[in-house]
Design an enzyme around this catalytic site. Structure first.
Site, short mmCIF file in Angstrom:
data_model
loop_
_atom_site.label_atom_id
_atom_site.label_comp_id
_atom_site.label_asym_id
_atom_site.label_seq_id
_atom_site.Cartn_x
_atom_site.Cartn_y
_atom_site.Cartn_z
N SER A 168 -0.85 0.94 8.86
CA SER A 168 -1.01 1.72 10.10
C SER A 168 -1.85 0.99 11.14
O SER A 168 -3.00 0.65 10.89
CB SER A 168 -1.71 3.05 9.81
OG SER A 168 -0.99 3.80 8.89
N HIS A 183 4.32 3.25 12.52
CA HIS A 183 5.01 2.45 11.49
C HIS A 183 6.40 2.18 12.02
O HIS A 183 7.32 2.98 11.81
CB HIS A 183 5.11 3.22 10.18
CG HIS A 183 3.81 3.42 9.50
ND1 HIS A 183 3.38 2.60 8.49
CD2 HIS A 183 2.82 4.30 9.72
CE1 HIS A 183 2.18 3.00 8.09
NE2 HIS A 183 1.82 4.03 8.83
N HIS A 195 5.80 6.31 3.07
CA HIS A 195 4.76 6.88 2.21
C HIS A 195 5.32 8.07 1.43
O HIS A 195 6.24 8.75 1.90
CB HIS A 195 3.61 7.39 3.07
CG HIS A 195 2.96 6.34 3.93
ND1 HIS A 195 3.51 5.92 5.11
CD2 HIS A 195 1.84 5.61 3.74
CE1 HIS A 195 2.73 4.98 5.64
NE2 HIS A 195 1.72 4.76 4.83
N TYR A 223 3.92 10.87 1.09
CA TYR A 223 3.69 12.15 1.79
C TYR A 223 4.79 12.49 2.79
O TYR A 223 4.89 13.62 3.26
CB TYR A 223 2.31 12.17 2.47
CG TYR A 223 2.11 11.15 3.57
CD1 TYR A 223 2.77 11.24 4.79
CD2 TYR A 223 1.26 10.07 3.37
CE1 TYR A 223 2.59 10.30 5.78
CE2 TYR A 223 1.07 9.12 4.36
CZ TYR A 223 1.74 9.23 5.56
OH TYR A 223 1.57 8.29 6.53
N GLU A 224 5.63 11.52 3.12
CA GLU A 224 6.77 11.81 4.01
C GLU A 224 7.89 12.51 3.26
O GLU A 224 8.90 12.90 3.86
CB GLU A 224 7.30 10.51 4.61
CG GLU A 224 6.32 9.80 5.54
CD GLU A 224 6.83 8.45 5.99
OE1 GLU A 224 7.75 8.41 6.84
OE2 GLU A 224 6.33 7.42 5.49
N ALA A 231 -4.63 0.92 6.15
CA ALA A 231 -5.76 1.61 6.77
C ALA A 231 -6.38 2.48 5.69
O ALA A 231 -5.66 3.11 4.92
CB ALA A 231 -5.27 2.49 7.91
N MET A 272 -3.55 6.32 1.47
CA MET A 272 -2.32 7.00 1.06
C MET A 272 -1.17 6.04 0.75
O MET A 272 -0.01 6.44 0.78
CB MET A 272 -1.90 7.99 2.16
CG MET A 272 -2.98 9.01 2.51
SD MET A 272 -2.54 9.99 3.94
CE MET A 272 -4.09 10.83 4.29
N SER A 273 -1.50 4.79 0.50
CA SER A 273 -0.41 3.82 0.26
C SER A 273 -0.80 2.83 -0.83
O SER A 273 -1.67 3.09 -1.64
CB SER A 273 -0.09 3.08 1.57
OG SER A 273 -1.17 2.24 1.92
N ASN A 320 -11.93 4.39 9.36
CA ASN A 320 -12.86 5.51 9.57
C ASN A 320 -13.73 5.61 8.33
O ASN A 320 -13.36 5.12 7.26
CB ASN A 320 -12.06 6.82 9.74
CG ASN A 320 -11.14 7.06 8.56
OD1 ASN A 320 -10.04 6.51 8.50
ND2 ASN A 320 -11.59 7.86 7.62
N HIS A 354 -5.53 10.89 12.93
CA HIS A 354 -4.59 9.77 12.87
C HIS A 354 -4.82 8.85 14.07
O HIS A 354 -4.69 7.62 13.95
CB HIS A 354 -3.15 10.29 12.84
CG HIS A 354 -2.11 9.21 12.70
ND1 HIS A 354 -2.07 8.36 11.61
CD2 HIS A 354 -1.11 8.83 13.52
CE1 HIS A 354 -1.06 7.51 11.77
NE2 HIS A 354 -0.46 7.77 12.93
N1 HPA Z 1 -8.27 9.07 3.91
C1 HPA Z 1 -7.04 8.79 3.45
N2 HPA Z 1 -6.25 7.88 4.00
C2 HPA Z 1 -6.70 7.22 5.07
C3 HPA Z 1 -7.98 7.46 5.59
C4 HPA Z 1 -8.80 8.44 4.97
O1 HPA Z 1 -9.96 8.70 5.38
N3 HPA Z 1 -8.13 6.62 6.65
C5 HPA Z 1 -6.98 5.91 6.75
N4 HPA Z 1 -6.11 6.25 5.79
#
Ligand code: HPA
Length: 274
Positions: A31, A62, A84, A86-87, A114, A212-213, A236, A248
């Site tokens: 990302s 993406h 991903h 989650y999609e 990310a 998440m990946s 973050n 996001h």
């Molecule tokens: N949590 C989960 N996935 C992420 C995060 C997060 O804080 N930041 C970027 N991808």
């Protein structure tokens, strides 16, 4: 998805007809981290939608292209974007591109992502090498019937992220004069970000990063005997650490700010691998 092997062979054949390059190195850009793909020379860009059986990304940021070209004269395959779980994709679909890269002859896979920083020593925007992972996604892409043409039923994961490749990345970072920490990446299914209580629990489990990946792709790569390097961008600080709510947009913005450094690191790693 059944007949994954035949589908991967078909997709790899399709890609091979689009370029004369035969990359042994592949890079997946996470990302907000897509800039490196622009640096490739003599590249063929193939939309995921064109490649037979390829899943298509539904997430903003993406763009979903496989770009094959030269970096410092070395052929590389770059996935700009990924899909991903989650999609709504199965872990088999999520990892299909890695199966295809393997069938194309890729031996080294660099996975970038990310991630949220759980370890309080981490700073927003910094790059971190993944030393190991915790699969907390509730899924494993190699569960179900095993296809021996890909790899064995049981396989070792004690050095999922290659120590040799990590050392090479450290050398590259030293040459570029920036700090590269290592950390354990814990994968969640998402797409909701974590609660502060979950982050405290993950910290107690030994995680430094959350995302998440990556983990599913690493498992499939190791199944195929592909060497893996994982690089997270701390977009973050994880939930409960930073004062502001997670978004996001923040993930994408911080990713964009770190893209140039990541692109430099990737170039340097590719040069050292050649
Ligand atoms: N949590 C989960 N996935 C992420 C995060 C997060 O804080 N930041 C970027 N991808």
């Amino acid at each position: 998805m059944t007949d994954t092997f035949e589908k991967a062979v078909a997709a790899a054949g399709f890609v091979a007809r689009r370029t004369v390059l035969r990359p042994k190195i592949a890079i997946v850009l996470g990302s907000g981290l897509g800039a490196f793909a622009e640096q490739l020379e003599g590249s063929a860009a193939i939309g995921f939608a064109e490649i037979p059986h390829f899943p298509q990304s539904t997430v903003p940021g993406h763009s979903g292209k496989l770009v094959i070209g030269l970096v410092s004269g070395v052929p590389v395959a770059v996935m700009q974007g990924r899909v991903h779980a989650y999609e709504g994709y199965s872990s088999e679909e999520v990892t299909f591109p890695v199966r295809v890269l393997g069938r194309m002859g890729v031996k080294t896979l660099v996975l970038t992502n990310a991630a949220g920083g759980i370890n309080e020593g981490l700073k927003q925007g910094q790059l971190v090498l993944i030393s190991d992972h915790i699969n907390f996604s509730g899924r494993n892409p190699v569960s179900g019937p095993n296809d021996e043409r890909f790899g064995p039923r049981f396989f070792d994961m004690s050095e999922a992220y290659s120590a040799r490749l990590r050392e090479l990345a450290h050398e590259a970072a030293r040459a570029m004069e920036f700090r590269l920490d290592e950390g354990v990446y814990l994968s969640v299914l998402g797409p909701s970000f974590e609660t502060p209580a979950e982050i405290r629990a993950f910290r107690a489990l030994g995680a430094d990063l959350v995302g998440m990946s990556t983990v599913q792709e690493t498992i499939v790569a190791r199944h195929m005997g592909i060497e893996v390097l994982g690089i997270s961008c701390v977009t973050n600080l994880a939930a409960g650490i930073q004062k502001e709510p997670l978004s996001h947009e923040e993930v994408m913005e911080t990713g964009r700010a770190a893209e140039t450094q990541l692109a430099g690191l990737l170039r340097s790693v590719v040069e050292r691998l050649a």
